[in-house]
Design a protein around this motif. Structure first.
Motif, short mmCIF file in Angstrom:
data_model
loop_
_atom_site.label_atom_id
_atom_site.label_comp_id
_atom_site.label_asym_id
_atom_site.label_seq_id
_atom_site.Cartn_x
_atom_site.Cartn_y
_atom_site.Cartn_z
N GLY A 181 -12.41 3.91 2.43
CA GLY A 181 -13.56 3.07 2.14
C GLY A 181 -14.59 3.10 3.23
N PRO A 182 -15.87 3.26 2.90
CA PRO A 182 -16.93 3.34 3.90
C PRO A 182 -17.17 2.02 4.64
CG PRO A 182 -17.88 3.27 1.71
CD PRO A 182 -16.39 3.38 1.53
N VAL A 183 -16.73 0.89 4.07
CA VAL A 183 -16.94 -0.41 4.70
C VAL A 183 -15.74 -0.82 5.54
CG1 VAL A 183 -17.39 -2.86 4.27
CG2 VAL A 183 -18.46 -1.12 2.82
N THR A 184 -14.54 -0.72 4.96
CA THR A 184 -13.32 -1.21 5.63
C THR A 184 -12.52 -0.13 6.33
OG1 THR A 184 -11.97 -0.89 3.66
CG2 THR A 184 -13.09 -3.04 3.90
N SER A 185 -12.78 1.11 6.01
CA SER A 185 -11.99 2.25 6.48
C SER A 185 -10.54 2.18 6.00
CB SER A 185 -12.02 2.37 8.01
OG SER A 185 -13.35 2.62 8.43
N LEU A 186 -10.29 1.40 4.97
CA LEU A 186 -8.97 1.33 4.34
C LEU A 186 -8.88 2.40 3.26
CD1 LEU A 186 -8.60 -2.55 4.02
CD2 LEU A 186 -7.40 -1.04 5.62
N PRO A 187 -7.68 2.79 2.88
CA PRO A 187 -7.53 3.85 1.87
C PRO A 187 -8.15 3.48 0.53
CG PRO A 187 -5.41 3.27 2.86
CD PRO A 187 -6.40 2.28 3.35
N LEU A 188 -8.65 4.48 -0.16
CA LEU A 188 -9.14 4.35 -1.54
C LEU A 188 -8.46 5.42 -2.36
CD1 LEU A 188 -12.98 3.78 -1.25
CD2 LEU A 188 -11.26 2.12 -1.87
N PRO A 189 -7.94 5.10 -3.52
CA PRO A 189 -7.79 3.74 -4.01
C PRO A 189 -6.66 3.00 -3.29
CG PRO A 189 -6.81 5.27 -5.55
CD PRO A 189 -7.43 6.09 -4.46
N ARG A 190 -6.68 1.66 -3.42
CA ARG A 190 -5.61 0.82 -2.87
C ARG A 190 -5.45 -0.39 -3.78
NH1 ARG A 190 -9.99 -0.19 0.37
NH2 ARG A 190 -10.71 -2.36 0.47
N TYR A 191 -4.35 -1.08 -3.62
CA TYR A 191 -4.08 -2.26 -4.45
C TYR A 191 -4.27 -3.54 -3.67
CZ TYR A 191 -2.10 0.97 -7.81
OH TYR A 191 -1.93 2.00 -8.70
#
Length: 185
Positions: free
Chosen positions: A46-56
């Protein structure tokens, strides 16, 4: 307004050297948010959170509006009405997350309505909760399709869940809200 956004998107695409065909902006997505979501998913983060995409994630409240685009001015297409419901985040834009449910319905939801607490939905007609993560172990309770369970941990083929006051292990294929190869500790 929609035609103006489509025209601006087309003008921007043409200004960057794209042809009209390459700048194909779908009528149902005039601002190009689906394209942004697809680009983010390809990037895998994710460009905002730097968390994986997709994610649950799960729905924090008992009501959450899913909008056509990321902002309060966009039309509400869907309303989620079940606290704890698992959702898959597929894109991010500022304070908004593009989410979908187990049926693929969704839209853009404000991040404050989402929680990192993991849940899953039983998608098998009936799921057995076992004492141990093995098919031959004792079944403690049967859980019907549509029940939302809280994910406690997951190993290769099994997840330990809490469902309506009961805890046990359920086979991953009976759930939506966890990836097949995902391990949760």
């Amino acid at each position: 307004m929609g035609r103006m956004i489509k025209a601006l998107a087309l003008a921007l695409a043409l200004a960057t050297g794209a042809t009209a065909q390459e700048a194909d902006v779908p009528a149902d997505d005039p601002a190009g948010f689906a394209s942004a979501a697809q680009a983010a998913a390809v990037a895998g983060v994710g460009p905002v959170t730097s968390l994986p995409l997709p994610r649950y994630v799960s729905l924090k409240t008992s009501e959450g509006n899913a909008r056509r685009g990321p902002g309060l001015t966009h039309r509400i297409d869907w309303v989620f009405t079940r606290a704890g419901m698992p959702l898959r985040v597929t894109a991010e834009y500022e304070h908004w997350r593009r989410v979908e449910d187990f049926e693929g319905a969704g839209g853009w939801v404000h991040y404050s309505l989402l929680s990192g607490v993991r849940s899953a939905m039983v998608v098998a007609e009936m799921a057995d909760l076992h004492e141990d993560p093995a098919s031959g172990s004792t079944v403690t309770v049967h859980v019907q399709r549509g029940v939302v369970v809280r994910l406690l941990s997951c190993i290769r083929d099994w997840c330990r869940v809490s469902a309506e006051g009961n805890r046990g292990w359920v086979i991953k294929t009976a759930l939506w809200g966890v990836d097949p190869a995902e391990i949760l500790e």
